[in-house]
Motif scaffolding. Structure first.
Motif, mmCIF file in Angstrom:
data_model
loop_
_atom_site.group_PDB
_atom_site.id
_atom_site.type_symbol
_atom_site.label_atom_id
_atom_site.label_comp_id
_atom_site.label_asym_id
_atom_site.label_seq_id
_atom_site.Cartn_x
_atom_site.Cartn_y
_atom_site.Cartn_z
ATOM 1 N N GLU A 22 -7.956 -7.461 16.972
ATOM 2 C CA GLU A 22 -7.978 -8.135 18.268
ATOM 3 C C GLU A 22 -8.718 -7.345 19.340
ATOM 4 O O GLU A 22 -9.099 -7.904 20.367
ATOM 5 N N SER A 23 -8.899 -6.044 19.102
ATOM 6 C CA SER A 23 -9.478 -5.209 20.150
ATOM 7 C C SER A 23 -10.179 -4.010 19.524
ATOM 8 O O SER A 23 -9.708 -3.453 18.527
ATOM 9 N N SER A 24 -11.297 -3.604 20.098
ATOM 10 C CA SER A 24 -11.961 -2.370 19.684
ATOM 11 C C SER A 24 -11.276 -1.187 20.358
ATOM 12 O O SER A 24 -10.488 -1.355 21.301
ATOM 13 N N GLN A 25 -11.579 0.013 19.880
ATOM 14 C CA GLN A 25 -11.024 1.194 20.542
ATOM 15 C C GLN A 25 -11.486 1.291 21.983
ATOM 16 O O GLN A 25 -10.726 1.689 22.867
ATOM 17 N N ARG A 26 -12.730 0.934 22.238
ATOM 18 C CA ARG A 26 -13.253 0.952 23.604
ATOM 19 C C ARG A 26 -12.463 0.006 24.491
ATOM 20 O O ARG A 26 -12.067 0.358 25.610
ATOM 21 N N GLU A 27 -12.209 -1.200 23.993
ATOM 22 C CA GLU A 27 -11.443 -2.170 24.781
ATOM 23 C C GLU A 27 -10.014 -1.691 24.995
ATOM 24 O O GLU A 27 -9.447 -1.864 26.078
ATOM 25 N N ALA A 28 -9.436 -1.079 23.955
ATOM 26 C CA ALA A 28 -8.081 -0.557 24.095
ATOM 27 C C ALA A 28 -8.026 0.556 25.132
ATOM 28 O O ALA A 28 -7.081 0.646 25.928
ATOM 29 N N ALA A 29 -9.049 1.416 25.142
ATOM 30 C CA ALA A 29 -9.095 2.509 26.110
ATOM 31 C C ALA A 29 -9.303 1.976 27.523
ATOM 32 O O ALA A 29 -8.704 2.480 28.482
ATOM 33 N N ALA A 85 -13.869 9.648 19.497
ATOM 34 C CA ALA A 85 -14.567 10.694 20.252
ATOM 35 C C ALA A 85 -15.260 10.125 21.482
ATOM 36 O O ALA A 85 -15.376 10.801 22.507
ATOM 37 N N GLU A 86 -15.717 8.886 21.390
ATOM 38 C CA GLU A 86 -16.399 8.256 22.528
ATOM 39 C C GLU A 86 -15.448 7.910 23.656
ATOM 40 O O GLU A 86 -15.825 7.954 24.824
ATOM 41 N N VAL A 87 -14.207 7.518 23.335
ATOM 42 C CA VAL A 87 -13.312 7.006 24.364
ATOM 43 C C VAL A 87 -12.323 8.055 24.862
ATOM 44 O O VAL A 87 -11.523 7.775 25.754
ATOM 45 N N LEU A 88 -12.356 9.256 24.311
ATOM 46 C CA LEU A 88 -11.459 10.324 24.757
ATOM 47 C C LEU A 88 -11.724 10.659 26.217
ATOM 48 O O LEU A 88 -12.869 10.763 26.656
#
Length: 366
Positions: free
Chosen positions: A233-240, A263-266
Protein backbone atom coordinates in the motif's frame (compact mmCIF):
# COMPACT_ATOMS: atom_id res chain seq x y z
CA UNK A 1 19.16 -39.20 26.03
CA UNK A 2 17.36 -37.98 22.90
CA UNK A 3 18.44 -35.15 20.60
CA UNK A 4 17.48 -33.70 17.23
CA UNK A 5 20.54 -33.49 14.99
CA UNK A 6 21.76 -33.23 11.41
CA UNK A 7 24.73 -34.53 9.50
CA UNK A 8 26.26 -31.21 8.37
CA UNK A 9 26.79 -31.00 4.64
CA UNK A 10 24.07 -33.58 3.93
CA UNK A 11 20.76 -32.13 2.79
CA UNK A 12 17.61 -32.99 4.74
CA UNK A 13 19.49 -35.09 7.29
CA UNK A 14 17.53 -33.98 10.37
CA UNK A 15 16.88 -36.95 12.62
CA UNK A 16 16.28 -38.08 16.19
CA UNK A 17 19.17 -39.88 17.85
CA UNK A 18 20.46 -41.09 21.19
CA UNK A 19 23.42 -39.12 22.53
CA UNK A 20 25.48 -39.39 25.75
CA UNK A 21 24.18 -37.58 28.79
CA UNK A 22 26.29 -34.55 29.82
CA UNK A 23 28.23 -34.37 33.06
CA UNK A 24 29.24 -31.41 35.22
CA UNK A 25 32.83 -32.53 34.83
CA UNK A 26 32.59 -31.67 31.12
CA UNK A 27 33.31 -28.09 32.25
CA UNK A 28 36.57 -27.84 34.20
CA UNK A 29 37.16 -25.74 37.30
CA UNK A 30 33.81 -26.30 38.98
CA UNK A 31 31.98 -23.73 36.85
CA UNK A 32 29.67 -26.19 35.09
CA UNK A 33 25.87 -25.91 35.14
CA UNK A 34 23.66 -28.90 34.31
CA UNK A 35 20.40 -27.74 32.69
CA UNK A 36 17.22 -29.59 31.81
CA UNK A 37 15.90 -28.22 28.52
CA UNK A 38 12.29 -27.03 28.70
CA UNK A 39 11.69 -25.39 25.34
CA UNK A 40 13.69 -24.59 22.20
CA UNK A 41 12.74 -22.12 19.47
CA UNK A 42 13.54 -23.04 15.87
CA UNK A 43 13.96 -20.67 12.95
CA UNK A 44 15.38 -20.20 9.48
CA UNK A 45 18.90 -20.91 10.72
CA UNK A 46 17.92 -24.45 11.68
CA UNK A 47 16.15 -24.89 8.34
CA UNK A 48 19.19 -23.70 6.39
CA UNK A 49 21.55 -25.97 8.33
CA UNK A 50 19.26 -28.87 7.45
CA UNK A 51 19.54 -27.74 3.83
CA UNK A 52 23.35 -28.04 4.16
CA UNK A 53 23.91 -24.35 3.47
CA UNK A 54 26.30 -24.09 6.43
CA UNK A 55 27.09 -25.64 9.79
CA UNK A 56 29.86 -27.96 10.99
CA UNK A 57 29.86 -30.81 13.48
CA UNK A 58 31.98 -30.55 16.64
CA UNK A 59 35.41 -32.20 16.36
CA UNK A 60 35.15 -35.97 16.67
CA UNK A 61 31.46 -36.09 15.70
CA UNK A 62 29.67 -36.61 12.41
CA UNK A 63 26.49 -34.96 13.68
CA UNK A 64 25.46 -31.55 15.05
CA UNK A 65 22.68 -31.19 17.62
CA UNK A 66 20.49 -28.32 16.43
CA UNK A 67 18.83 -25.53 18.40
CA UNK A 68 20.21 -22.20 19.59
CA UNK A 69 17.08 -20.52 21.02
CA UNK A 70 16.76 -22.16 24.43
CA UNK A 71 15.07 -22.15 27.80
CA UNK A 72 15.88 -24.52 30.64
CA UNK A 73 16.01 -25.14 34.37
CA UNK A 74 19.14 -25.72 36.44
CA UNK A 75 19.44 -29.27 37.77
CA UNK A 76 22.91 -29.18 39.35
CA UNK A 77 25.92 -26.88 39.59
CA UNK A 78 29.65 -27.12 40.15
CA UNK A 79 31.41 -25.81 43.21
CA UNK A 80 32.44 -22.49 41.66
CA UNK A 81 29.08 -21.31 40.31
CA UNK A 82 27.59 -17.97 41.51
CA UNK A 83 24.59 -18.01 43.86
CA UNK A 84 22.31 -16.63 41.11
CA UNK A 85 22.47 -20.07 39.47
CA UNK A 86 21.01 -22.62 41.85
CA UNK A 87 19.02 -25.81 41.14
CA UNK A 88 15.55 -24.78 40.05
CA UNK A 89 16.65 -21.50 38.47
CA UNK A 90 15.16 -20.73 35.06
CA UNK A 91 17.97 -20.00 32.57
CA UNK A 92 18.90 -19.22 28.97
CA UNK A 93 22.34 -19.91 27.49
CA UNK A 94 23.95 -17.55 25.02
CA UNK A 95 25.05 -18.91 21.65
CA UNK A 96 28.54 -17.85 20.60
CA UNK A 97 31.73 -18.89 22.40
CA UNK A 98 35.11 -17.17 22.25
CA UNK A 99 37.58 -17.77 19.46
CA UNK A 100 41.07 -16.33 19.14
CA UNK A 101 40.70 -12.64 18.24
CA UNK A 102 41.41 -9.82 20.67
CA UNK A 103 37.67 -9.16 20.87
CA UNK A 104 37.03 -12.75 21.91
CA UNK A 105 39.63 -12.43 24.63
CA UNK A 106 37.83 -9.46 26.23
CA UNK A 107 34.40 -11.11 26.16
CA UNK A 108 33.15 -9.55 22.92
CA UNK A 109 32.97 -12.72 20.84
CA UNK A 110 29.93 -11.23 19.09
CA UNK A 111 32.41 -8.75 17.59
CA UNK A 112 35.01 -11.35 16.62
CA UNK A 113 37.23 -10.85 13.59
CA UNK A 114 37.74 -14.62 13.31
CA UNK A 115 36.46 -16.29 10.15
CA UNK A 116 35.38 -19.39 12.09
CA UNK A 117 32.62 -19.05 14.67
CA UNK A 118 31.93 -21.33 17.61
CA UNK A 119 28.16 -21.24 18.01
CA UNK A 120 25.97 -23.72 19.85
CA UNK A 121 23.60 -25.48 17.50
CA UNK A 122 25.09 -23.72 14.46
CA UNK A 123 28.79 -24.33 14.07
CA UNK A 124 31.29 -26.62 15.80
CA UNK A 125 29.30 -26.84 19.06
CA UNK A 126 26.23 -28.91 19.84
CA UNK A 127 22.99 -27.06 20.42
CA UNK A 128 20.05 -27.34 22.78
CA UNK A 129 17.49 -29.56 21.00
CA UNK A 130 18.14 -32.29 23.52
CA UNK A 131 17.02 -33.22 27.02
CA UNK A 132 19.96 -31.86 29.04
CA UNK A 133 23.10 -29.82 28.47
CA UNK A 134 26.08 -28.67 30.51
CA UNK A 135 27.52 -25.18 30.09
CA UNK A 136 29.99 -22.87 31.79
CA UNK A 137 28.21 -20.52 34.19
CA UNK A 138 29.77 -17.56 32.36
CA UNK A 139 27.40 -18.17 29.43
CA UNK A 140 24.22 -18.73 31.45
CA UNK A 141 21.68 -15.98 32.12
CA UNK A 142 19.12 -16.41 34.95
CA UNK A 143 15.46 -15.49 34.50
CA UNK A 144 12.64 -14.82 36.93
CA UNK A 145 10.05 -17.59 37.32
CA UNK A 146 7.44 -15.26 35.81
CA UNK A 147 9.20 -15.59 32.45
CA UNK A 148 8.86 -19.38 32.20
CA UNK A 149 6.24 -19.28 29.45
CA UNK A 150 8.00 -16.66 27.28
CA UNK A 151 11.69 -17.03 28.18
CA UNK A 152 12.42 -18.98 24.99
CA UNK A 153 11.99 -15.65 23.18
CA UNK A 154 15.04 -14.17 24.93
CA UNK A 155 17.65 -15.37 22.43
CA UNK A 156 15.84 -13.96 19.35
CA UNK A 157 15.05 -10.84 21.38
CA UNK A 158 18.79 -10.27 21.82
CA UNK A 159 19.10 -9.73 18.05
CA UNK A 160 16.95 -6.63 18.42
CA UNK A 161 18.55 -5.71 21.73
CA UNK A 162 22.06 -5.70 20.31
CA UNK A 163 21.15 -3.64 17.26
CA UNK A 164 19.33 -1.02 19.31
CA UNK A 165 21.97 -0.99 22.04
CA UNK A 166 24.66 -0.46 19.42
CA UNK A 167 22.70 2.43 17.89
CA UNK A 168 22.58 4.17 21.26
CA UNK A 169 26.26 3.42 21.86
CA UNK A 170 27.25 4.96 18.52
CA UNK A 171 25.09 8.03 19.07
CA UNK A 172 26.65 8.85 22.41
CA UNK A 173 28.74 11.14 20.18
CA UNK A 174 25.65 13.36 19.84
CA UNK A 175 25.24 13.79 23.62
CA UNK A 176 21.44 14.22 23.53
CA UNK A 177 20.36 11.76 20.81
CA UNK A 178 16.99 10.15 21.43
CA UNK A 179 15.13 8.50 18.54
CA UNK A 180 11.64 10.02 18.55
CA UNK A 181 10.45 8.08 15.49
CA UNK A 182 11.67 4.66 14.47
CA UNK A 183 10.84 2.19 11.72
CA UNK A 184 11.24 -1.57 11.71
CA UNK A 185 11.41 -3.34 8.37
CA UNK A 186 9.84 -6.78 8.63
CA UNK A 187 7.10 -8.18 10.87
CA UNK A 188 8.53 -11.62 11.59
CA UNK A 189 9.71 -12.65 15.04
CA UNK A 190 12.73 -10.32 15.05
CA UNK A 191 10.78 -7.42 13.57
CA UNK A 192 8.01 -7.73 16.13
CA UNK A 193 10.50 -7.96 19.00
CA UNK A 194 12.41 -4.95 17.66
CA UNK A 195 9.15 -2.98 17.51
CA UNK A 196 8.48 -3.99 21.11
CA UNK A 197 11.95 -2.91 22.24
CA UNK A 198 11.63 0.48 20.57
CA UNK A 199 8.19 1.09 22.05
CA UNK A 200 9.52 0.22 25.51
CA UNK A 201 12.10 2.96 24.98
CA UNK A 202 9.37 5.49 24.32
CA UNK A 203 9.71 6.02 20.59
CA UNK A 204 6.90 6.28 18.05
CA UNK A 205 7.11 3.18 15.90
CA UNK A 206 6.25 2.04 12.40
CA UNK A 207 6.54 -1.58 11.29
CA UNK A 208 6.80 -1.89 7.51
CA UNK A 209 6.20 -5.32 5.99
CA UNK A 210 4.68 -7.21 3.06
CA UNK A 211 1.56 -8.69 4.64
CA UNK A 212 -1.81 -7.11 3.98
CA UNK A 213 -3.55 -6.14 7.23
CA UNK A 214 -5.35 -7.21 9.25
CA UNK A 215 -3.53 -10.39 10.22
CA UNK A 216 -1.94 -11.52 13.47
CA UNK A 217 1.41 -9.79 12.93
CA UNK A 218 -0.15 -6.45 12.03
CA UNK A 219 -2.58 -6.74 14.97
CA UNK A 220 0.34 -7.36 17.34
CA UNK A 221 2.11 -4.25 16.01
CA UNK A 222 -0.97 -2.11 16.56
CA UNK A 223 -1.44 -3.48 20.08
CA UNK A 224 1.95 -2.01 20.96
CA UNK A 225 0.70 1.42 19.95
CA UNK A 226 2.85 1.32 16.81
CA UNK A 227 1.68 1.72 13.21
CA UNK A 228 1.66 -1.10 10.70
CA UNK A 229 2.32 -0.16 7.07
CA UNK A 230 2.06 -2.69 4.23
CA UNK A 231 4.57 -2.44 1.39
CA UNK A 232 1.66 -3.28 -0.92
CA UNK A 233 0.00 0.00 0.00
CA UNK A 234 2.93 2.34 0.53
CA UNK A 235 6.59 2.74 -0.41
CA UNK A 236 9.22 3.40 2.23
CA UNK A 237 9.44 6.98 0.99
CA UNK A 238 5.70 7.45 1.41
CA UNK A 239 5.81 5.85 4.84
CA UNK A 240 8.64 8.18 5.88
CA UNK A 241 6.81 11.24 4.54
CA UNK A 242 3.68 10.26 6.50
CA UNK A 243 5.13 8.86 9.71
CA UNK A 244 8.76 10.04 9.78
CA UNK A 245 11.37 11.31 9.65
CA UNK A 246 12.90 8.13 11.07
CA UNK A 247 15.75 8.63 13.53
CA UNK A 248 16.35 4.88 13.68
CA UNK A 249 15.52 2.19 11.13
CA UNK A 250 15.94 -1.47 12.09
CA UNK A 251 16.09 -3.83 9.10
CA UNK A 252 14.87 -7.37 9.80
CA UNK A 253 13.87 -8.62 6.36
CA UNK A 254 17.01 -10.02 4.72
CA UNK A 255 16.18 -7.97 1.59
CA UNK A 256 19.17 -5.97 0.38
CA UNK A 257 16.94 -3.91 -1.90
CA UNK A 258 15.01 -2.58 1.10
CA UNK A 259 18.30 -1.60 2.76
CA UNK A 260 19.09 0.97 0.09
CA UNK A 261 15.54 2.32 0.14
CA UNK A 262 15.89 2.74 3.89
CA UNK A 263 19.22 4.52 3.47
CA UNK A 264 17.46 7.15 1.37
CA UNK A 265 14.72 7.93 3.90
CA UNK A 266 16.82 7.86 7.09
CA UNK A 267 16.67 11.18 8.97
CA UNK A 268 19.66 13.39 9.66
CA UNK A 269 21.73 12.04 12.57
CA UNK A 270 19.90 8.75 12.06
CA UNK A 271 21.08 5.16 12.41
CA UNK A 272 20.22 2.34 10.02
CA UNK A 273 20.73 -1.05 11.72
CA UNK A 274 21.07 -4.09 9.45
CA UNK A 275 20.30 -7.49 10.97
CA UNK A 276 19.24 -9.51 7.92
CA UNK A 277 21.81 -11.88 6.46
CA UNK A 278 21.47 -11.88 2.68
CA UNK A 279 22.70 -14.46 0.21
CA UNK A 280 22.73 -14.71 -3.55
CA UNK A 281 23.74 -12.10 -6.10
CA UNK A 282 20.87 -9.59 -6.11
CA UNK A 283 21.59 -6.52 -8.25
CA UNK A 284 19.57 -3.32 -8.22
CA UNK A 285 19.92 0.28 -9.31
CA UNK A 286 20.29 2.74 -6.45
CA UNK A 287 20.42 6.50 -6.15
CA UNK A 288 24.07 6.32 -5.18
CA UNK A 289 24.82 10.05 -5.20
CA UNK A 290 21.69 10.90 -3.24
CA UNK A 291 22.42 8.25 -0.60
CA UNK A 292 26.08 9.23 -0.31
CA UNK A 293 25.28 12.94 -0.06
CA UNK A 294 22.59 12.31 2.53
CA UNK A 295 24.93 10.28 4.73
CA UNK A 296 27.75 12.84 4.50
CA UNK A 297 25.71 15.99 5.01
CA UNK A 298 23.32 14.35 7.47
CA UNK A 299 25.89 12.64 9.71
CA UNK A 300 24.07 9.33 9.24
CA UNK A 301 25.26 5.87 10.25
CA UNK A 302 24.71 2.40 8.78
CA UNK A 303 25.78 -0.50 11.00
CA UNK A 304 25.53 -4.26 10.78
CA UNK A 305 24.72 -6.40 13.80
CA UNK A 306 25.02 -10.14 14.39
CA UNK A 307 24.87 -12.36 17.46
CA UNK A 308 24.70 -10.76 20.92
CA UNK A 309 26.79 -10.07 23.99
CA UNK A 310 26.02 -10.91 27.62
CA UNK A 311 24.92 -7.30 28.05
CA UNK A 312 22.28 -7.77 25.34
CA UNK A 313 20.91 -10.86 27.07
CA UNK A 314 20.63 -8.93 30.34
CA UNK A 315 18.85 -6.00 28.70
CA UNK A 316 16.60 -8.51 26.96
CA UNK A 317 15.58 -9.99 30.31
CA UNK A 318 14.77 -6.50 31.58
CA UNK A 319 12.62 -5.79 28.53
CA UNK A 320 10.77 -9.10 28.80
CA UNK A 321 9.81 -8.13 32.36
CA UNK A 322 8.73 -4.64 31.23
CA UNK A 323 6.75 -6.10 28.33
CA UNK A 324 4.77 -8.33 30.68
CA UNK A 325 3.88 -5.25 32.74
CA UNK A 326 3.06 -2.87 29.86
CA UNK A 327 1.59 -5.34 27.36
CA UNK A 328 0.22 -8.32 29.32
CA UNK A 329 -0.11 -11.47 27.24
CA UNK A 330 1.52 -9.97 24.14
CA UNK A 331 4.69 -12.06 24.24
CA UNK A 332 2.81 -15.33 24.59
CA UNK A 333 0.95 -14.63 21.35
CA UNK A 334 4.23 -14.80 19.43
CA UNK A 335 4.52 -18.49 20.37
CA UNK A 336 2.11 -19.58 17.68
CA UNK A 337 3.36 -23.02 16.72
CA UNK A 338 4.33 -25.65 19.29
CA UNK A 339 5.90 -29.02 18.49
CA UNK A 340 5.22 -31.20 21.52
CA UNK A 341 8.24 -33.41 22.13
CA UNK A 342 11.53 -34.25 20.44
CA UNK A 343 9.88 -37.34 19.00
CA UNK A 344 7.77 -35.15 16.71
CA UNK A 345 10.83 -33.71 14.98
CA UNK A 346 9.36 -34.37 11.52
CA UNK A 347 6.91 -31.50 12.12
CA UNK A 348 9.62 -28.86 12.46
CA UNK A 349 10.54 -28.15 8.83
CA UNK A 350 6.93 -28.14 7.51
CA UNK A 351 5.99 -25.68 10.24
CA UNK A 352 8.95 -23.43 9.38
CA UNK A 353 7.95 -23.52 5.73
CA UNK A 354 4.36 -22.54 6.50
CA UNK A 355 3.10 -18.98 6.23
CA UNK A 356 1.15 -18.60 9.45
CA UNK A 357 3.78 -19.25 12.15
CA UNK A 358 5.49 -16.45 14.04
CA UNK A 359 7.57 -18.60 16.39
CA UNK A 360 7.88 -22.36 16.00
CA UNK A 361 9.11 -23.97 19.21
CA UNK A 362 9.70 -27.46 20.55
CA UNK A 363 8.39 -28.29 24.00
CA UNK A 364 11.14 -30.63 25.15
CA UNK A 365 10.36 -31.44 28.77
CA UNK A 366 7.13 -33.29 29.44
Amino acid sequence: MKAIAVHPGRRNSMHLREVPEPDLRDVPGGSGVLVQVLRVGVDGTDKEINEAKYGQAPPGHDYLILGHENLGRVVDVGGDVPPSLRPGTLVVASVRRPGGSIYDRIGLQDMTTDDIYFERGINLLHGFLTEFYVEDAAYIVPLLPSLEHVGVLLEPFTVAQKGINQAYEIQRRLKVWQPRRAAVLGAGTIGLLATLALRLRGGEGVCYSRGEPPYLNSILVEELGATYVSSGESSQREAADTHGPFDLIFEATGSSALVFEAAEVLAKNGVLVLSGVTGGDTRIEVNADRINQGFVLGNKVMVGTVNASHRDFVSGVDDLIKAQAHYPGWLSRLLTTPVDGLERWREIIPQLEGNSAIKVHVNVAK
